[in-house]
Design an enzyme around this catalytic site. Structure first.
Site, PDB file in Angstrom:
ATOM      1  N   ILE A  23      47.248  44.671  72.431  1.00 38.13           N
ATOM      2  CA  ILE A  23      46.494  44.842  70.946  1.00 38.13           C
ATOM      3  C   ILE A  23      47.745  44.171  70.105  1.00 38.13           C
ATOM      4  CG2 ILE A  23      45.706  46.120  69.243  1.00 38.13           C
ATOM      5  CD1 ILE A  23      44.720  48.233  71.724  1.00 38.13           C
ATOM      6  N   ASN A  93      51.683  50.924  66.448  1.00 40.52           N
ATOM      7  CA  ASN A  93      50.912  50.709  67.795  1.00 40.52           C
ATOM      8  C   ASN A  93      51.259  51.033  69.146  1.00 40.52           C
ATOM      9  OD1 ASN A  93      48.777  49.032  69.292  1.00 40.52           O
ATOM     10  ND2 ASN A  93      50.695  47.910  69.652  1.00 40.52           N
ATOM     11  N   SER A 159      42.769  56.552  68.679  1.00 41.92           N
ATOM     12  CA  SER A 159      42.008  55.901  69.817  1.00 41.92           C
ATOM     13  C   SER A 159      40.805  56.927  69.715  1.00 41.92           C
ATOM     14  CB  SER A 159      42.663  56.159  71.171  1.00 41.92           C
ATOM     15  OG  SER A 159      41.629  56.246  72.344  1.00 41.92           O
ATOM     16  N   TYR A 174      47.011  62.351  76.468  1.00 38.33           N
ATOM     17  CA  TYR A 174      46.799  61.326  75.598  1.00 38.33           C
ATOM     18  C   TYR A 174      45.882  61.579  74.532  1.00 38.33           C
ATOM     19  CZ  TYR A 174      45.313  56.333  74.580  1.00 38.33           C
ATOM     20  OH  TYR A 174      45.099  55.127  73.784  1.00 38.33           O
ATOM     21  N   LYS A 178      46.713  61.570  70.568  1.00 42.45           N
ATOM     22  CA  LYS A 178      45.687  60.630  69.685  1.00 42.45           C
ATOM     23  C   LYS A 178      44.879  61.569  68.402  1.00 42.45           C
ATOM     24  CE  LYS A 178      46.979  56.812  71.340  1.00 42.45           C
ATOM     25  NZ  LYS A 178      47.800  55.875  70.738  1.00 42.45           N
ATOM     26  N   THR A 209      43.250  45.246  77.758  1.00 37.55           N
ATOM     27  CA  THR A 209      44.618  45.013  77.720  1.00 37.55           C
ATOM     28  C   THR A 209      45.120  45.367  79.006  1.00 37.55           C
ATOM     29  OG1 THR A 209      45.327  47.157  76.837  1.00 37.55           O
ATOM     30  CG2 THR A 209      44.693  45.519  75.217  1.00 37.55           C
TER      31      THR A 209
HETATM   32  N1  LIG Z   1      43.649  49.231  75.709  1.00 39.66           N
HETATM   33  C1  LIG Z   1      42.674  50.411  75.262  1.00 39.66           C
HETATM   34  O1  LIG Z   1      41.934  50.570  75.682  1.00 39.66           O
HETATM   35  C2  LIG Z   1      43.190  51.230  74.085  1.00 39.66           C
HETATM   36  C3  LIG Z   1      42.306  51.851  73.615  1.00 39.66           C
HETATM   37  C4  LIG Z   1      42.375  52.895  72.264  1.00 39.66           C
HETATM   38  C5  LIG Z   1      43.554  52.611  71.979  1.00 39.66           C
HETATM   39  N2  LIG Z   1      44.828  52.054  72.443  1.00 39.66           N
HETATM   40  C6  LIG Z   1      46.025  52.082  71.973  1.00 39.66           C
HETATM   41  O2  LIG Z   1      46.668  50.892  71.486  1.00 39.66           O
HETATM   42  C7  LIG Z   1      47.720  50.843  71.566  1.00 39.66           C
HETATM   43  C8  LIG Z   1      48.383  49.707  72.301  1.00 39.66           C
HETATM   44  O3  LIG Z   1      47.816  49.708  73.406  1.00 39.66           O
HETATM   45  P1  LIG Z   1      47.618  48.465  74.485  1.00 39.66           P
HETATM   46  O4  LIG Z   1      46.158  48.723  75.288  1.00 39.66           O
HETATM   47  O5  LIG Z   1      47.785  47.212  73.771  1.00 39.66           O
HETATM   48  O6  LIG Z   1      48.597  48.891  75.684  1.00 39.66           O
HETATM   49  P2  LIG Z   1      49.813  47.995  76.233  1.00 39.66           P
HETATM   50  O7  LIG Z   1      50.111  49.019  77.318  1.00 39.66           O
HETATM   51  O8  LIG Z   1      49.388  46.621  76.541  1.00 39.66           O
HETATM   52  O9  LIG Z   1      50.725  48.113  75.203  1.00 39.66           O
HETATM   53  C9  LIG Z   1      51.696  49.306  74.723  1.00 39.66           C
HETATM   54  C10 LIG Z   1      52.676  48.634  73.963  1.00 39.66           C
HETATM   55  O10 LIG Z   1      53.627  49.791  73.534  1.00 39.66           O
HETATM   56  C11 LIG Z   1      55.257  49.464  73.968  1.00 39.66           C
HETATM   57  N3  LIG Z   1      55.705  50.879  74.107  1.00 39.66           N
HETATM   58  C12 LIG Z   1      55.419  51.909  74.827  1.00 39.66           C
HETATM   59  N4  LIG Z   1      56.536  52.841  74.594  1.00 39.66           N
HETATM   60  C13 LIG Z   1      57.281  52.447  73.576  1.00 39.66           C
HETATM   61  C14 LIG Z   1      58.486  52.796  73.190  1.00 39.66           C
HETATM   62  N5  LIG Z   1      58.963  54.166  73.206  1.00 39.66           N
HETATM   63  N6  LIG Z   1      59.053  52.380  72.042  1.00 39.66           N
HETATM   64  C15 LIG Z   1      58.510  51.057  71.855  1.00 39.66           C
HETATM   65  N7  LIG Z   1      57.436  50.405  72.294  1.00 39.66           N
HETATM   66  C16 LIG Z   1      56.759  51.033  73.413  1.00 39.66           C
HETATM   67  C17 LIG Z   1      54.900  48.966  75.429  1.00 39.66           C
HETATM   68  O11 LIG Z   1      56.055  48.392  75.651  1.00 39.66           O
HETATM   69  C18 LIG Z   1      53.651  47.841  75.058  1.00 39.66           C
HETATM   70  O12 LIG Z   1      54.257  46.722  74.611  1.00 39.66           O
HETATM   71  C19 LIG Z   1      48.373  52.024  72.218  1.00 39.66           C
HETATM   72  O13 LIG Z   1      48.808  52.952  71.136  1.00 39.66           O
HETATM   73  C20 LIG Z   1      47.113  52.405  72.796  1.00 39.66           C
HETATM   74  O14 LIG Z   1      47.142  54.061  73.270  1.00 39.66           O
HETATM   75  C21 LIG Z   1      44.714  51.396  73.666  1.00 39.66           C
END
Ligand SMILES: NC(=O)c1ccc[n+]([C@@H]2O[C@H](COP(=O)([O-])OP(=O)(O)OC[C@H]3O[C@@H](n4cnc5c(N)ncnc54)[C@H](O)[C@@H]3O)[C@@H](O)[C@H]2O)c1
Length: 269
Positions: A23, A93, A159, A174, A178, A209
Site C-alpha cells: 500500500i 503506514n 484497519s 494485530y 489497530k 498486497t
Molecule cells: N493488506 C491488507 O489487507 C491490509 C488491510 C488493512 C490494513 N493494512 C495495513 O496497511 C499497512 C501496509 O500493509 P501492506 O498490506 O502494504 O503490507 P506490506 O507487508 O506489503 O507492507 C508493510 C511495510 O511496512 C514495513 N515495516 C514493517 N515493520 C517496519 C518497521 N519496524 N520499520 C519500518 N518499516 C516497517 C515493511 O517493511 C513493509 O514495507 C500495514 O499497517 C497494514 O497493517 C493492510
C-alpha cells in the site's frame, strides 16, 4: 482549477513509512502524482518505489528507518528536515501481522489457517510496530510541524481489524494494535488541534498486497476468505488512494480525529 485547489499537493512534502512495497508504494506514487515531493521511510531500500514515482513524473528519496526505534525515527526526521526543510504530510503506514492463536491445545489441527501459538514476545513485536511505531513517528513529525508552524496532515494506517474481528484466522495482537491506532488518532487529533495539525486514520478491508497473499497467507485461508467479501474480491491498493488523497489535501480542512473505513462493506456483515 477547482480540483487542483481542493486536492493538489504541489509544494508539499509527504513522508510515507513502509513505502518500499504494498500500500505504501501505491500511495507514494499517488501523492507524487498529486504534486507532493515524496520521502520513503523504511528499513530496507525503496528503489522500485522511487522508480515508479519518477516514471509518474514525481520526485522521491529514501531514508532508512525502523519505526520502532525512537533514535532511528528522530535521525530520519532530522535528515528529512535537512533535505526538504519541512514535512507537511505523514502517511504512517508501516505495519506487520501474524496469524497465531492465543492458545493451541496439544494435537489441535490448525487446518492451515493459523501458524501456531503466539508468544508474548510476538504480541509485543506487533504492538511495537503497529501502535508504538506509529506513535513515535507521529510525535517526531508533529514536533517539526509545530516548530515550523506547518498546518499538516497525519494519516495513520489502522484497519477494519480495529473495529471488527477477522475470521477464521486468529490475530489478537494485530486487532488490538489497530483498535489502538484508531483511538490514538482521535487522542492526538484533540491534542494537536490548536496547532492546526489534522490527525485521521484509514481502515481498509483486505487489500491485495504481500501481507494478504501467499506465502504470507496460506491458500486454505484465502479460500476461507473468498466467500466473506461482500464485493466478491479484495481491494486493489489503488482503491485506497482517493480517501488518502482527501485526508492529505486542503479538501479535508475540517476533517480531523476520524477513521475512514474503506472495506467494501465488510464491517457491515
Ligand atoms: N493488506 C491488507 O489487507 C491490509 C488491510 C488493512 C490494513 N493494512 C495495513 O496497511 C499497512 C501496509 O500493509 P501492506 O498490506 O502494504 O503490507 P506490506 O507487508 O506489503 O507492507 C508493510 C511495510 O511496512 C514495513 N515495516 C514493517 N515493520 C517496519 C518497521 N519496524 N520499520 C519500518 N518499516 C516497517 C515493511 O517493511 C513493509 O514495507 C500495514 O499497517 C497494514 O497493517 C493492510
Amino acid at each position: 482549477m477547482y480540483l487542483e485547489e481542493m486536492f493538489g499537493l504541489k509544494g508539499k512534502v509527504a513522508v510515507i513509512t513502509g513505502g518500499g512495497q504494498g500500500i505504501g508504494q501505491t500511495v507514494a506514487v499517488g501523492l507524487a502524482k498529486a504534486g507532493a515531493q515524496v520521502v520513503i521511510v523504511c528499513r530496507s531500500g525503496a528503489d522500485e518505489t522511487i522508480k515508479l514515482v519518477e516514471a509518474a513524473g514525481g520526485t522521491a528519496y529514501f531514508v532508512r528507518c525502523d519505526v520502532t526505534d525512537e533514535s532511528s525515527v528522530n535521525a530520519a526526521v532530522n535528515e528529512i528536515i535537512e533535505r526538504s526543510g519541512k514535512i507537511d504530510i505523514l502517511f504512517n503506514n508501516a505495519g506487520a501481522c501474524y496469524h497465531k492463536k492465543a492458545i493451541v491445545l496439544d494435537g489441535e489441527d490448525l487446518g492451515g489457517l493459523n501458524d501456531g501459538e503466539a508468544t508474548v514476545e510476538e504480541w509485543r513485536a506487533i504492538l511495537d510496530v503497529n501502535l508504538t511505531g506509529e506513535y513515535i513517528m507521529a510525535v517526531a513529525v508533529a514536533r517539526t510541524m509545530i516548530e515550523k508552524n506547518i498546518k499538516g496532515s497525519i494519516i495513520n494506517m489502522a484497519s477494519m481489524s480495529g473495529s471488527i474481528v477477522n475470521i477464521p484466522q486468529c490475530q489478537a495482537s494485530y486487532n488490538a494494535s489497530k483498535a489502538g491506532v484508531i483511538h490514538m488518532t482521535k487522542s492526538l487529533a484533540i491534542e494537536w488541534a490548536n496547532y492546526g495539525i489534522r490527525v485521521n486514520s484509514i481502515s481498509p478491508g483486505y487489500v491485495g498486497t504481500p501481507m494478504s497473499q501467499p506465502p504470507f497467507v496460506h491458500q486454505e485461508l484465502l479460500d476461507a476468505w473468498n466467500p466473506l467479501f461482500p464485493l466478491h474480491r479484495m481491494a486493489a491498493p489503488e482503491e485506497l488512494m482517493p480517501a488518502i488523497l482527501y485526508l492529505a489535501s486542503p479538501a479535508a480542512g475540517y476533517t480531523t480525529g476520524t477513521d475512514v473505513i474503506v472495506d467494501g462493506a465488510y464491517c457491515c456483515v
